[in-house]
Design a protein around this motif. Sequence first.
Motif, PDB file in Angstrom:
ATOM      1  N   TYR A 122       1.159   2.725  -3.513  1.00 23.74           N
ATOM      2  CA  TYR A 122      -0.019   3.064  -4.305  1.00 23.74           C
ATOM      3  C   TYR A 122       0.054   4.490  -4.839  1.00 23.74           C
ATOM      4  O   TYR A 122       0.593   5.388  -4.193  1.00 23.74           O
ATOM      5  N   GLN A 143       0.808  -1.220   0.000  1.00 22.15           N
ATOM      6  CA  GLN A 143       0.000   0.000   0.000  1.00 22.15           C
ATOM      7  C   GLN A 143       0.846   1.277   0.000  1.00 22.15           C
ATOM      8  O   GLN A 143       0.428   2.310  -0.484  1.00 22.15           O
ATOM      9  N   GLN A 153      -5.862   4.851  -6.324  1.00 23.98           N
ATOM     10  CA  GLN A 153      -6.650   4.983  -5.094  1.00 23.98           C
ATOM     11  C   GLN A 153      -8.111   5.314  -5.401  1.00 23.98           C
ATOM     12  O   GLN A 153      -9.010   4.801  -4.751  1.00 23.98           O
TER      13      GLN A 153
END
Lengths: 362, 282
Positions: free
Chosen positions: B229, B226, B234
Amino acid sequence: MASVKLDNIQKTYPNGFKAIHGVDVDVQDGEFLVLVGPSGCGKSTLLRMIAGLETVTGGELEIGDKVVNDLEPSKRDIAMVFQNYALYPHMTVYNNMAYGLKIMGLSKSEIDERVKNAAGILELTDEQLTRKPRELSGGQRQRVAMGRAIVRKPSVFLFDEPLSNLDAKLRVQMRVEIKRLQESLGITSIYVTHDQVEAMTLGHRLMVLNSGVVEQLGTPIELYERPASLFVAEFIGSPAMNILDTKISEDGESVDIATNIGLALGNGGLPDYAGKKVKLGVRPEHLQLAEGSENSLPLTVTLVEHLGADTLVHGHFGEDETDMTVRRSGTLKTVPGDKLPISITRENIHLFDAETSRRIDL
Amino acid sequence: MIENRPFLTFMAHTVLILGVIVVAFPLWLTFVAASHDAVRMSELPLPIWPGTHFFENLDVVLNKGLWGGDGVGVSYMLVNSMIMALMIAFGKISISLLSAFAIVYFRFPFRMGFFWMIFITLMLPVEVRILPTFEVVANLGMLDTYWGLTVPLIASATATFMFRQVFLTIPDELLEAARIDGAGPIRFFIDILIPMSRTNIAALFVILFIYGWNQYLWPLLVTTDQDMYTIVMQIGRMLEAGESVPQWHLVMMTTLLSVLPPVAVVVFMQRLFVQGLTETEK
């Protein structure tokens, strides 16, 4: 300061086209040599070979007693002025001139001194040094291009048609400046042009090129007075030399200009050419007006050009209407349709072999 | 063309204004949605005037994130996206400048062959070669790194082609003058070519930055962590938030944030952008 020696220099392109057919010349230290010829004659190619921008495919090229055939342009101790000036558009005038010196690794103060000095010689102001080339006029750009050459303190200057992008008035002015500059700096210079007036006024010696072959090498006066070939005769001089198709008389004593009009050659004549065809050249400024003379050519006037100081009269004569141009100083009052009696004198003629186009010496 | 016909002027303005409305209206709705709370966004009709929760939503999105769980905002994703877009833009520009330099200024065997090889990669965008490229990146251990995100996208035929055209318009005499001045190829490249292509580089930077920023599919594949990202990913992930109703006000706030950097780039580089694409005089 250096001499430049070309020994049987040749250029053959990879596709087999031969641009330069063996040129020999010895340019003296401090001499101003002009390469002149029509477009495509190889004059620029020859200059670029001397500069190192084109490879030399035959012969030997020496600058200052050193063979430079395989040296990089920057190692040949030359400087070049290009036709379109080739100034770096994103640099100021100062940096344009300083760029080569920076690469040479000179100190800042030395660079500054040389640039300021060159700017002084060329009358470029400090304010102009901070400008970009596009903010300058054509003549000023020309000066900057010359400045870039001067600051390098080269042994040889190379000029590739540097004036052809200027307007007529500026061209005359810059021509004088180049001449003055070359004389005061005394740097060996090779100059390419297609303009014969530029060539005649600038050069100590001229080399006339035609299709990669040297037609003649000599001083401007030699070229004017004793052209070695028909090509040189027609190329040097403005307006161009009148060329007439004529014949040497059967006894070789005279040249028949037209029916019943002959010109005695004297000096024993040309027995080798008796009865043969030759080309006769006579310059427009050497034709005389012959009032009442019986040996004169009746020229039928077709066009009159008044230049102020001179008058150019175009016309033709004879059965085959051979064209001819006459140049008389002052104002000549004549109109198309008039008949002007023209005479040719023995001292002012040039004879050329009709087959080889080479000069026939009398 | 200089004409003074009031009716034509009126028509031209009408068309232009309509065009602006068509482009700007969705952005306006995004802004409006980002300024309401969840309750208002679940009622119909949807609002068309801004609400009062803009800064509150901004704070939530940047610092707390969307779902109850992790409490991580999207600010670091903006940073990720920025790094990715900049790396892609600078990478593409450097590689293309160098390859165009080689193709235009050096004579080597199969020069045109190489040029056409670069050119046909136009037909091979990452979407077409996604599996082999993924394998290469995975084998090189570049998953979940910035290199993995950017390197496969860097080679650019378009930019190479454009710089080739730019270099071809630069007169040969400049190269010759530089050679006489003693500049070698690298000096010529750095001192003359790059400054002279400045506006073109800027124009290309705008296009490539936006291209890099908008990448969606590739980051989705190569990032599992994550922390890596990007903001564009997102937005997609927010919409897939399980069974619950999408939190539109926060999604729209994220969208708004993701639109801002490309807009800023275009606005600030507008003048150079236009010059770079239209200027022909060298």
